[in-house]
Design a protein around this motif. Structure first.
Motif, PDB file in Angstrom:
ATOM      1  N   PRO A 138       0.788  -1.227   0.000  1.00 23.52           N
ATOM      2  CA  PRO A 138       0.000   0.000   0.000  1.00 23.52           C
ATOM      3  C   PRO A 138       0.827   1.289   0.000  1.00 23.52           C
ATOM      4  N   GLY A 139       2.050   1.226   0.488  1.00 23.06           N
ATOM      5  CA  GLY A 139       2.833   2.467   0.549  1.00 23.06           C
ATOM      6  C   GLY A 139       3.552   2.805  -0.736  1.00 23.06           C
ATOM      7  N   LEU A 140       3.501   1.899  -1.700  1.00 19.23           N
ATOM      8  CA  LEU A 140       4.260   2.103  -2.946  1.00 19.23           C
ATOM      9  C   LEU A 140       3.311   2.338  -4.107  1.00 19.23           C
ATOM     10  N   LEU A 141       2.948   3.610  -4.332  1.00 18.91           N
ATOM     11  CA  LEU A 141       2.020   3.921  -5.409  1.00 18.91           C
ATOM     12  C   LEU A 141       2.760   4.060  -6.722  1.00 18.91           C
ATOM     13  N   GLY A 142       2.009   3.886  -7.805  1.00 19.22           N
ATOM     14  CA  GLY A 142       2.587   4.109  -9.130  1.00 19.22           C
ATOM     15  C   GLY A 142       2.235   2.969 -10.045  1.00 19.22           C
ATOM     16  N   GLU A 169      18.435   7.265  -5.464  1.00 22.11           N
ATOM     17  CA  GLU A 169      18.568   8.659  -5.043  1.00 22.11           C
ATOM     18  C   GLU A 169      17.725   8.917  -3.800  1.00 22.11           C
ATOM     19  N   THR A 170      17.995  10.031  -3.170  1.00 21.05           N
ATOM     20  CA  THR A 170      17.235  10.399  -1.982  1.00 21.05           C
ATOM     21  C   THR A 170      15.740  10.552  -2.318  1.00 21.05           C
ATOM     22  N   GLY A 171      14.903  10.081  -1.389  1.00 23.46           N
ATOM     23  CA  GLY A 171      13.461  10.265  -1.553  1.00 23.46           C
ATOM     24  C   GLY A 171      12.788   9.333  -2.546  1.00 23.46           C
ATOM     25  N   THR A 172      13.478   8.282  -3.009  1.00 21.21           N
ATOM     26  CA  THR A 172      12.872   7.390  -4.008  1.00 21.21           C
ATOM     27  C   THR A 172      12.020   6.300  -3.356  1.00 21.21           C
ATOM     28  N   GLY A 173      12.078   6.185  -2.030  1.00 22.72           N
ATOM     29  CA  GLY A 173      11.242   5.173  -1.359  1.00 22.72           C
ATOM     30  C   GLY A 173      12.019   3.956  -0.906  1.00 22.72           C
ATOM     31  N   LYS A 174      13.289   4.122  -0.578  1.00 21.47           N
ATOM     32  CA  LYS A 174      14.104   2.964  -0.178  1.00 21.47           C
ATOM     33  C   LYS A 174      13.556   2.336   1.107  1.00 21.47           C
ATOM     34  N   GLU A 175      13.184   3.209   2.052  1.00 21.32           N
ATOM     35  CA  GLU A 175      12.664   2.662   3.312  1.00 21.32           C
ATOM     36  C   GLU A 175      11.287   2.016   3.104  1.00 21.32           C
ATOM     37  N   VAL A 176      10.478   2.630   2.244  1.00 24.48           N
ATOM     38  CA  VAL A 176       9.161   2.048   1.959  1.00 24.48           C
ATOM     39  C   VAL A 176       9.359   0.654   1.363  1.00 24.48           C
ATOM     40  N   ALA A 177      10.341   0.517   0.464  1.00 16.64           N
ATOM     41  CA  ALA A 177      10.607  -0.784  -0.174  1.00 16.64           C
ATOM     42  C   ALA A 177      11.080  -1.796   0.870  1.00 16.64           C
ATOM     43  N   VAL A 320      -0.105  10.971 -10.856  1.00 14.23           N
ATOM     44  CA  VAL A 320      -0.942  10.115 -10.006  1.00 14.23           C
ATOM     45  C   VAL A 320      -0.557  10.317  -8.538  1.00 14.23           C
ATOM     46  N   LEU A 321       0.744  10.352  -8.280  1.00  9.55           N
ATOM     47  CA  LEU A 321       1.218  10.543  -6.906  1.00  9.55           C
ATOM     48  C   LEU A 321       0.823  11.927  -6.399  1.00  9.55           C
ATOM     49  N   ALA A 322       0.992  12.934  -7.252  1.00  5.18           N
ATOM     50  CA  ALA A 322       0.659  14.305  -6.836  1.00  5.18           C
ATOM     51  C   ALA A 322      -0.811  14.371  -6.427  1.00  5.18           C
ATOM     52  N   ASN A 356      13.026  13.632  -5.543  1.00 10.20           N
ATOM     53  CA  ASN A 356      12.097  12.531  -5.829  1.00 10.20           C
ATOM     54  C   ASN A 356      10.759  12.638  -5.089  1.00 10.20           C
ATOM     55  N   VAL A 357      10.223  11.502  -4.593  1.00 10.05           N
ATOM     56  CA  VAL A 357       8.851  11.509  -4.058  1.00 10.05           C
ATOM     57  C   VAL A 357       8.730  12.454  -2.859  1.00 10.05           C
ATOM     58  N   ARG A 358       9.793  12.523  -2.029  1.00  8.63           N
ATOM     59  CA  ARG A 358       9.717  13.401  -0.853  1.00  8.63           C
ATOM     60  C   ARG A 358       9.557  14.849  -1.294  1.00  8.63           C
ATOM     61  N   GLU A 359      10.285  15.248  -2.327  1.00  9.02           N
ATOM     62  CA  GLU A 359      10.183  16.625  -2.833  1.00  9.02           C
ATOM     63  C   GLU A 359       8.780  16.868  -3.399  1.00  9.02           C
ATOM     64  N   LEU A 360       8.227  15.854  -4.075  1.00  4.50           N
ATOM     65  CA  LEU A 360       6.873  16.005  -4.618  1.00  4.50           C
ATOM     66  C   LEU A 360       5.870  16.231  -3.485  1.00  4.50           C
ATOM     67  N   ILE A 361       5.997  15.451  -2.421  1.00  2.00           N
ATOM     68  CA  ILE A 361       5.073  15.615  -1.273  1.00  2.00           C
ATOM     69  C   ILE A 361       5.174  17.048  -0.754  1.00  2.00           C
ATOM     70  N   ASN A 362       6.410  17.523  -0.548  1.00  2.00           N
ATOM     71  CA  ASN A 362       6.606  18.869  -0.004  1.00  2.00           C
ATOM     72  C   ASN A 362       5.986  19.935  -0.897  1.00  2.00           C
TER      73      ASN A 362
HETATM   74  N1  ATP Z   1       5.944   4.920  -4.550  1.00  2.00           N
HETATM   75  C1  ATP Z   1       5.561   5.681  -3.526  1.00  2.00           C
HETATM   76  N2  ATP Z   1       4.255   5.908  -3.316  1.00  2.00           N
HETATM   77  C2  ATP Z   1       3.853   6.698  -2.303  1.00  2.00           C
HETATM   78  N3  ATP Z   1       4.674   7.301  -1.442  1.00  2.00           N
HETATM   79  C3  ATP Z   1       5.981   7.094  -1.591  1.00  2.00           C
HETATM   80  C4  ATP Z   1       6.498   6.272  -2.634  1.00  2.00           C
HETATM   81  N4  ATP Z   1       7.841   6.266  -2.542  1.00  2.00           N
HETATM   82  C5  ATP Z   1       8.165   7.045  -1.497  1.00  2.00           C
HETATM   83  N5  ATP Z   1       7.068   7.541  -0.908  1.00  2.00           N
HETATM   84  C6  ATP Z   1       7.048   8.479   0.228  1.00  2.00           C
HETATM   85  O1  ATP Z   1       8.126   9.372  -0.004  1.00  2.00           O
HETATM   86  C7  ATP Z   1       8.818   9.684   1.201  1.00  2.00           C
HETATM   87  C8  ATP Z   1      10.270   9.273   1.089  1.00  2.00           C
HETATM   88  O2  ATP Z   1      10.358   7.854   1.054  1.00  2.00           O
HETATM   89  P1  ATP Z   1      11.583   7.082   1.793  1.00  2.00           P
HETATM   90  O3  ATP Z   1      11.863   7.691   3.112  1.00  2.00           O
HETATM   91  O4  ATP Z   1      11.274   5.623   1.742  1.00  2.00           O
HETATM   92  O5  ATP Z   1      12.744   7.440   0.763  1.00  2.00           O
HETATM   93  P2  ATP Z   1      14.300   7.102   0.859  1.00  2.00           P
HETATM   94  O6  ATP Z   1      14.695   6.605  -0.493  1.00  2.00           O
HETATM   95  O7  ATP Z   1      14.519   6.203   2.023  1.00  2.00           O
HETATM   96  O8  ATP Z   1      14.933   8.531   1.087  1.00  2.00           O
HETATM   97  P3  ATP Z   1      16.374   8.909   1.741  1.00  2.00           P
HETATM   98  O9  ATP Z   1      17.418   8.462   0.774  1.00  2.00           O
HETATM   99  O10 ATP Z   1      16.326  10.385   1.834  1.00  2.00           O
HETATM  100  O11 ATP Z   1      16.440   8.205   3.065  1.00  2.00           O
HETATM  101  C9  ATP Z   1       8.064   8.950   2.292  1.00  2.00           C
HETATM  102  O12 ATP Z   1       7.137   9.844   2.856  1.00  2.00           O
HETATM  103  C10 ATP Z   1       7.356   7.832   1.567  1.00  2.00           C
HETATM  104  O13 ATP Z   1       6.189   7.431   2.232  1.00  2.00           O
END
Ligand code: ATP
Ligand code: MG
Length: 448
Positions: A138-142, A169-177, A320-322, A356-362
């Motif tokens: 659920p946390g990985l949209l796209g 890269e930073t903010g791509t969702g590594k922790e979500v993955a 879609v994410l936006a 990446n995604v974090r910047e889009l959220i902001n």
């Molecule tokens: N595919 C996605 N769909 C929805 N939200 C996402 C997706 N990928 C990332 N996010 C959101 O974007 C933000 C950054 O994700 P995350 O912390 O996993 O990135 P990261 O790659 O670990 O960044 P960093 O390198 O800065 O640690 C989080 O708020 C996360 O929930």
């Protein structure tokens, strides 16, 4: 298209005249079309909120049609507007540019019906946002090919009890993955411990990971279990693994090879059952070459590698994410904005998204706060409208400015957003780097 079965929210108001093929194509896909003659007075007849979107058909080219479309778009600014123009429509004329900027999308005749249906689906009760989500992640949209491939890899890696190295890269969702890998694995019911190796003082890393015995060092007044031991049966996620000091690397290697750890201050080996996931946004190969990272540990971690795609390589996902982040914000805080203008969508697709995604959220959250109207524009996202640039012939000056921006951005990325390093590489002062960032709207805090 599988729209909701509740209220019939699938009508398009067509300001102008669709061809039989166009209205037939829409009808077959389940859309009813309400034709509004451009010379008729009055509104578009939206009753009961059944109209999902409106389409300004400017193919007739007459002044009267354009004038009416301008008025309608202004009067019904809460509706997502789509524009349809003829190839000969003077798209660079300020009035047309303005009109297109207020639309969520625009098409040139002959109409690309499948693309129009895709655009409309976005407004049919949030269909697209829902389908962009996979129930098990659920946390990985796209829904881009890159995200489909990523999800397929996650499903393959999850059940295999080996380390995974997540790069990107930073903010791509590594922790979500990493969390998805844990949730999809047999360890899902056990703990998931995330440790940021870069944020721990080097003197504490060993004790944080492996624990310590009472009296192991000054201040160690009691025995304490480390993250690896406390996550027994679960998963440990080592974020920024490139920052792990060399002595901790040696102990981590032993754990990966033998499955045992030693608490600081003890020489007793303890068996620990934990799966290790690691992430890095630095090039570990370079760190190995520079002697900062143990090659044998790198090979151990690198068996299963998961590269996270940058947002700019995920096609339409950015839109879609936006929309998802905007809907989320509206639910929590409310906002006048409910969608993005065509110019904003084009700008989002054209932008490089270094954060990446974090910047889009902001950016979406900031835009949702400042938005005065139903549609968020490119300016509210602090992005330049690429259509406005493309519609006038690119002058030498514009080309220079764009090249300068690209060069600064590329150098900042290579320098890991370290301004001094970037200044050295570009052979300018730090002050100049800051000035260039301001000039090109590159927000360091967001990119880092
Ligand atoms: N595919 C996605 N769909 C929805 N939200 C996402 C997706 N990928 C990332 N996010 C959101 O974007 C933000 C950054 O994700 P995350 O912390 O996993 O990135 P990261 O790659 O670990 O960044 P960093 O390198 O800065 O640690 C989080 O708020 C996360 O929930
Ligand atoms: Mg992270």
């Amino acid at each position: 298209m599988g729209r909701g079965t509740g209220v019939a929210r699938h009508c398009v108001a067509w300001l102008g005249q669709p061809t039989a093929e166009e209205s037939g194509g829409l009808a077959r896909a389940g859309w009813s079309v309400r034709v509004v003659a451009t010379d008729a007075e009055g509104g578009i007849g939206a009753c009961g909120g059944d109209v999902v979107a409106a389409l300004a058909d400017l193919r007739g080219g007459e002044e009267e049609g354009l004038r009416r479309a301008e008025r309608m778009v202004a009067e019904h600014s809460g509706l997502p507007w789509i524009a349809l123009i003829a190839p000969e429509t003077p798209a660079h004329e300020p009035r047309v540019v303005r009109l297109l900027a207020g639309c969520i999308d625009f098409f040139t005749s002959p109409l690309d019906l499948p693309r129009l249906l895709g655009t409309l689906a976005r407004f049919g009760d949030g269909v697209q946002a829902a389908s962009a989500q996979s129930p098990d992640m659920p946390g990985l949209l796209g829904q881009s090919a890159a995200m489909d491939a990523l999800r397929a890899t996650l499903r393959k890696y999850a059940p295999v009890d080996l380390p995974v190295l997540i790069t990107g890269e930073t903010g791509t969702g590594k922790e979500v993955a990493a969390r998805a890998l844990h949730r999809l694995s047999a360890r899902a019911a056990r703990p998931f411990a995330a440790i940021n190796c870069g944020a721990l003082p080097p003197s504490l890393v060993q004790s944080e990971l492996f624990g310590h015995e009472r009296g192991a060092f000054t201040g160690a007044s009691a025995r304490r279990l480390g993250h690896i031991e406390s996550a027994a049966g679960g998963t440990v996620f080592l974020d920024e693994i490139g920052d792990l000091p060399l002595d901790a690397q040696t102990n981590l290697l032993r754990f990966l090879q033998e499955g045992t750890i030693e608490r600081v201050g003890s020489s007793q080996s303890i068996r620990a059952d934990v799966r290790v996931l690691a992430a890095t946004h630095v090039d570990l190969e370079k760190a190995v070459a520079a002697g900062r990272f143990r090659a044998d540990l790198y090979y151990r971690l690198n068996v299963l590698r998961l590269p996270m795609p940058p947002l700019r390589k995920r096609g339409d996902d950015v839109e879609v994410l936006a929309q998802h982040f905007l809907d989320d914000f509206r639910r929590q805080h409310g906002s006048r904005a409910r969608a993005f203008s065509g110019a904003a969508r084009r700008a989002m697709r054209a932008f490089a998204w270094p954060g990446n995604v974090r910047e889009l959220i902001n950016r979406v959250q900031r835009a949702a706060v400042v938005a005065e109207a139903a549609l968020i524009g490119a300016a509210e996202l602090d992005l330049a409208d690429p259509a406005a640039i493309r519609m006038v012939p690119a002058s030498l000056d514009c080309t220079r400015v764009a090249a300068e921006r690209d060069a600064v951005l590329a150098c900042l990325r290579e320098s890991r957003f370290n301004v001094s390093e970037c200044a050295r590489r570009l052979k300018v002062s730090r002050v100049t780097v800051y000035r260039l960032c301001r000039k090109h709207r590159l927000t360091l805090a967001e990119m880092r």
